[in-house]
Design a protein around this motif. Structure first.
Motif, PDB file in Angstrom:
ATOM      1  N   ALA A  81       0.943  -1.227   0.199  1.00 44.30           N
ATOM      2  CA  ALA A  81       0.102   0.008  -0.106  1.00 44.30           C
ATOM      3  C   ALA A  81       0.816   1.302   0.150  1.00 44.30           C
ATOM      4  N   ALA A  82       0.266   2.516  -0.254  1.00 44.46           N
ATOM      5  CA  ALA A  82       1.085   3.730  -0.252  1.00 44.46           C
ATOM      6  C   ALA A  82       0.069   4.796   0.208  1.00 44.46           C
ATOM      7  N   GLN A  83       0.653   5.718   0.812  1.00 37.89           N
ATOM      8  CA  GLN A  83      -0.179   7.105   1.071  1.00 37.89           C
ATOM      9  C   GLN A  83       0.239   7.932   0.171  1.00 37.89           C
ATOM     10  N   VAL A  84      -1.082   8.435  -0.772  1.00 39.11           N
ATOM     11  CA  VAL A  84      -0.619   9.357  -1.936  1.00 39.11           C
ATOM     12  C   VAL A  84      -1.687  10.380  -2.073  1.00 39.11           C
ATOM     13  N   PRO A  85      -1.599  11.255  -2.674  1.00 46.29           N
ATOM     14  CA  PRO A  85      -2.629  12.261  -3.162  1.00 46.29           C
ATOM     15  C   PRO A  85      -3.720  11.673  -4.112  1.00 46.29           C
ATOM     16  N   ALA A  86      -4.946  11.889  -3.522  1.00 49.96           N
ATOM     17  CA  ALA A  86      -6.087  11.308  -4.057  1.00 49.96           C
ATOM     18  C   ALA A  86      -6.014  11.207  -5.347  1.00 49.96           C
ATOM     19  N   GLN A  87      -5.476  11.924  -6.268  1.00 52.56           N
ATOM     20  CA  GLN A  87      -5.373  12.137  -7.852  1.00 52.56           C
ATOM     21  C   GLN A  87      -4.606  10.687  -8.327  1.00 52.56           C
ATOM     22  N   ASN A  88      -3.807  10.318  -7.353  1.00 51.42           N
ATOM     23  CA  ASN A  88      -3.027   9.095  -7.835  1.00 51.42           C
ATOM     24  C   ASN A  88      -3.718   7.689  -7.810  1.00 51.42           C
ATOM     25  N   VAL A  89      -5.092   7.877  -7.188  1.00 47.29           N
ATOM     26  CA  VAL A  89      -5.804   6.591  -7.422  1.00 47.29           C
ATOM     27  C   VAL A  89      -6.135   6.291  -8.860  1.00 47.29           C
ATOM     28  N   ASP A  90      -5.298   5.700  -9.735  1.00 44.40           N
ATOM     29  CA  ASP A  90      -5.394   5.604 -10.994  1.00 44.40           C
ATOM     30  C   ASP A  90      -6.080   4.328 -11.503  1.00 44.40           C
ATOM     31  N   PRO A  91      -7.130   4.252 -11.820  1.00 42.08           N
ATOM     32  CA  PRO A  91      -7.887   2.864 -12.443  1.00 42.08           C
ATOM     33  C   PRO A  91      -6.978   2.072 -13.490  1.00 42.08           C
ATOM     34  N   GLU A  92      -6.282   2.879 -14.298  1.00 45.61           N
ATOM     35  CA  GLU A  92      -5.544   2.209 -15.021  1.00 45.61           C
ATOM     36  C   GLU A  92      -4.530   1.311 -14.537  1.00 45.61           C
ATOM     37  N   LEU A  93      -3.790   1.605 -13.492  1.00 50.78           N
ATOM     38  CA  LEU A  93      -2.850   0.918 -12.521  1.00 50.78           C
ATOM     39  C   LEU A  93      -3.646   0.056 -11.677  1.00 50.78           C
ATOM     40  N   GLY A  94      -4.826  -0.253 -11.791  1.00 53.36           N
ATOM     41  CA  GLY A  94      -5.443  -0.895 -11.017  1.00 53.36           C
ATOM     42  C   GLY A  94      -5.478  -0.723  -9.367  1.00 53.36           C
ATOM     43  N   LEU A  95      -5.688   0.519  -8.896  1.00 54.99           N
ATOM     44  CA  LEU A  95      -5.320   1.144  -7.443  1.00 54.99           C
ATOM     45  C   LEU A  95      -6.921   1.360  -7.012  1.00 54.99           C
ATOM     46  N   VAL A  96      -7.219   0.974  -5.815  1.00 55.03           N
ATOM     47  CA  VAL A  96      -8.325   1.554  -5.223  1.00 55.03           C
ATOM     48  C   VAL A  96      -7.726   2.027  -3.919  1.00 55.03           C
ATOM     49  N   SER A  97      -8.726   2.853  -3.245  1.00 53.14           N
ATOM     50  CA  SER A  97      -8.188   3.563  -2.062  1.00 53.14           C
ATOM     51  C   SER A  97      -9.091   2.875  -0.899  1.00 53.14           C
ATOM     52  N   LEU A  98      -8.337   2.935   0.147  1.00 53.88           N
ATOM     53  CA  LEU A  98      -9.034   2.285   1.558  1.00 53.88           C
ATOM     54  C   LEU A  98      -9.404   3.492   2.543  1.00 53.88           C
ATOM     55  N   GLY A  99      -9.177   4.687   2.035  1.00 49.19           N
ATOM     56  CA  GLY A  99      -9.819   5.912   2.502  1.00 49.19           C
ATOM     57  C   GLY A  99      -8.750   7.026   2.698  1.00 49.19           C
ATOM     58  N   ASP A 100      -8.970   8.061   3.231  1.00 48.90           N
ATOM     59  CA  ASP A 100      -8.006   9.229   3.439  1.00 48.90           C
ATOM     60  C   ASP A 100      -7.731   9.205   4.881  1.00 48.90           C
ATOM     61  N   PRO A 101      -6.262   8.880   5.070  1.00 48.51           N
ATOM     62  CA  PRO A 101      -5.648   8.697   6.522  1.00 48.51           C
ATOM     63  C   PRO A 101      -5.956  10.019   7.311  1.00 48.51           C
ATOM     64  N   TYR A 102      -6.012  11.116   6.766  1.00 48.11           N
ATOM     65  CA  TYR A 102      -5.948  12.381   7.344  1.00 48.11           C
ATOM     66  C   TYR A 102      -7.555  12.593   7.960  1.00 48.11           C
ATOM     67  N   VAL A 103      -8.366  12.141   7.008  1.00 45.54           N
ATOM     68  CA  VAL A 103      -9.865  12.250   7.555  1.00 45.54           C
ATOM     69  C   VAL A 103     -10.145  11.463   8.889  1.00 45.54           C
ATOM     70  N   VAL A 104      -9.732  10.283   8.893  1.00 49.11           N
ATOM     71  CA  VAL A 104      -9.727   9.437   9.975  1.00 49.11           C
ATOM     72  C   VAL A 104      -9.076   9.922  11.320  1.00 49.11           C
ATOM     73  N   ALA A 105      -7.867  10.295  11.059  1.00 49.89           N
ATOM     74  CA  ALA A 105      -7.027  10.794  12.095  1.00 49.89           C
ATOM     75  C   ALA A 105      -7.491  12.288  12.727  1.00 49.89           C
ATOM     76  N   GLY A 106      -8.241  12.977  11.836  1.00 56.15           N
ATOM     77  CA  GLY A 106      -8.929  13.960  12.517  1.00 56.15           C
ATOM     78  C   GLY A 106      -9.900  13.814  13.244  1.00 56.15           C
ATOM     79  N   GLU A 107     -10.592  12.727  13.148  1.00 59.42           N
ATOM     80  CA  GLU A 107     -11.785  12.287  13.920  1.00 59.42           C
ATOM     81  C   GLU A 107     -12.893  13.089  13.843  1.00 59.42           C
ATOM     82  N   GLY A 108     -13.174  13.606  12.604  1.00 57.51           N
ATOM     83  CA  GLY A 108     -14.245  14.363  12.623  1.00 57.51           C
ATOM     84  C   GLY A 108     -13.904  16.175  12.597  1.00 57.51           C
ATOM     85  N   SER A 109     -12.545  16.355  12.617  1.00 61.15           N
ATOM     86  CA  SER A 109     -12.179  17.582  12.549  1.00 61.15           C
ATOM     87  C   SER A 109     -11.135  17.853  11.694  1.00 61.15           C
ATOM     88  N   ASN A 110     -10.911  19.074  11.256  1.00 59.78           N
ATOM     89  CA  ASN A 110      -9.730  19.324  10.308  1.00 59.78           C
ATOM     90  C   ASN A 110      -8.316  19.162  11.094  1.00 59.78           C
TER      91      ASN A 110
END
Length: 334
Positions: A200-229
């Motif tokens: 896996a790798a932590q990348v900018p969202a635009q790097n989720v490239d269908p042509e590379l066969g990649l999917v996102s498990l979510g944004d780590p920052y959204v989870v780490a913020g626990e509802g806050s920025n």
């Protein structure tokens, strides 16, 4: 806290380089205020830049906003946070473009640093994600626990992306202590996942490239913020400079606050993406489609406190510095 509707969903461009304490050391002057008379009645500042598409300093400089606020700004190209913080300590620059995690760790290690202005905040809404933890679509990994014992790519070991990714794993039922983090350049992270070099790798969202066969498990920052920025990046000065150049540093933040107003006005989209395209040599039409972090120059002290707590929870710090101690009183907060 600002109302969410004030920021269109696509205004969250993932910063293509995250600022940590393990990058290179190259610095080079790359420009000065567009107004030759800027700072004639005030002082000057040397500020590091990574040359990223969405750095708001370029708009402020191009539009003469620094000059309007009475400060002459010279932008100095840096290869990363380590170079910037090194130059800051040597007195070669006045403001370093850095991230809060690295800044608080450096303060804990004895450096006298002050947070002067924020550049970006992360979103608290997964639908607006500007970052992603990507895995191969056919890897059979569907959650954080599926990464236990595997290798995760980040741009820098010990940097902000590893810290956020570790927090994501912890909060999502994974075991970050079982993971091996390896450092790879941003432009190699997605392909490393696709080739199986890393799980896996932590990348900018635009790097989720269908042509590379990649999917996102979510944004780590959204989870780490626990509802806050959270605060993603901003500008740091030494304690001495924060005292000696109060007028100039206050003017710098004020100019960025004014820039934010322009950035968040859709009427300026064509012009700001054209300027961004010229700075980072990417197509303006493509830049318009990319997710963006939240542009915010005011300092969210609550977010800084939450980030300090994350460092404590990961045993990186015992007693994180309080924003009251490293955010000067003249800085505009929220």
């Amino acid at each position: 806290m600002r109302a969410r509707h004030a920021f269109p969903l696509r205004r969250r461009l993932a910063v293509a380089g995250v600022l940590g304490l393990g990058l290179g050391t190259t610095l080079a002057a790359c420009g000065s205020s567009s107004d030759d008379d800027a700072g004639a009645d005030g002082g000057s500042l040397r500020v590091t830049t990574l040359g990223l598409c969405n750095e708001v300093v370029y708009w402020a400089q191009e539009k003469g906003l620094f000059a309007d606020h009475g400060v002459d700004v010279e932008l100095v190209k840096s290869t990363g946070g380590a170079a910037a913080l090194t130059a800051l300590q040597s007195g070669d620059i006045d403001l370093a473009f850095a991230n809060p995690f690295s800044t608080m760790i450096a303060i804990d290690q004895g450096l006298d640093l002050k947070w002067i202005a924020t550049a970006y905040e992360t979103t608290s809404v997964e639908a607006d994600a500007a970052n992603a933890m990507v895995v191969a679509k056919d890897a059979g990994i569907t959650d954080a626990a599926g990464l236990n014992g595997k290798t995760i790519g980040v741009n820098e070991v010990g940097g902000i992306n590893q810290i956020a990714s570790s927090q994501w794993m912890k909060l999502k039922g994974g075991d970050p202590s079982s993971v091996k983090f390896v450092a790879l350049p941003f432009n190699e992270l997605a392909s490393a996942v696709a080739s199986g070099k890393v799980a896996a790798a932590q990348v900018p969202a635009q790097n989720v490239d269908p042509e590379l066969g990649l999917v996102s498990l979510g944004d780590p920052y959204v989870v780490a913020g626990e509802g806050s920025n959270l605060v993603f990046a901003g500008y740091v000065a030494t304690g001495k400079e924060a005292k000696d150049k109060e007028k100039e540093l206050k003017a710098f933040q004020d100019a960025l606050i004014e820039t934010n107003e322009a950035f968040n006005d859709p009427a300026n989209d064509d012009e700001r993406f054209k300027l961004a395209s010229a700075q980072c040599k990417q197509d303006a039409a493509v830049l318009k489609t990319l997710p963006e972090n939240i542009y915010e120059a005011r300092v969210d002290t609550g977010a800084l406190e939450r980030m300090g707590e994350i460092l404590v929870g990961q045993d990186r710090l015992d007693d994180p510095p309080s924003p009251e101690d490293f955010v000067p009183s003249y800085v505009t907060t929220k």
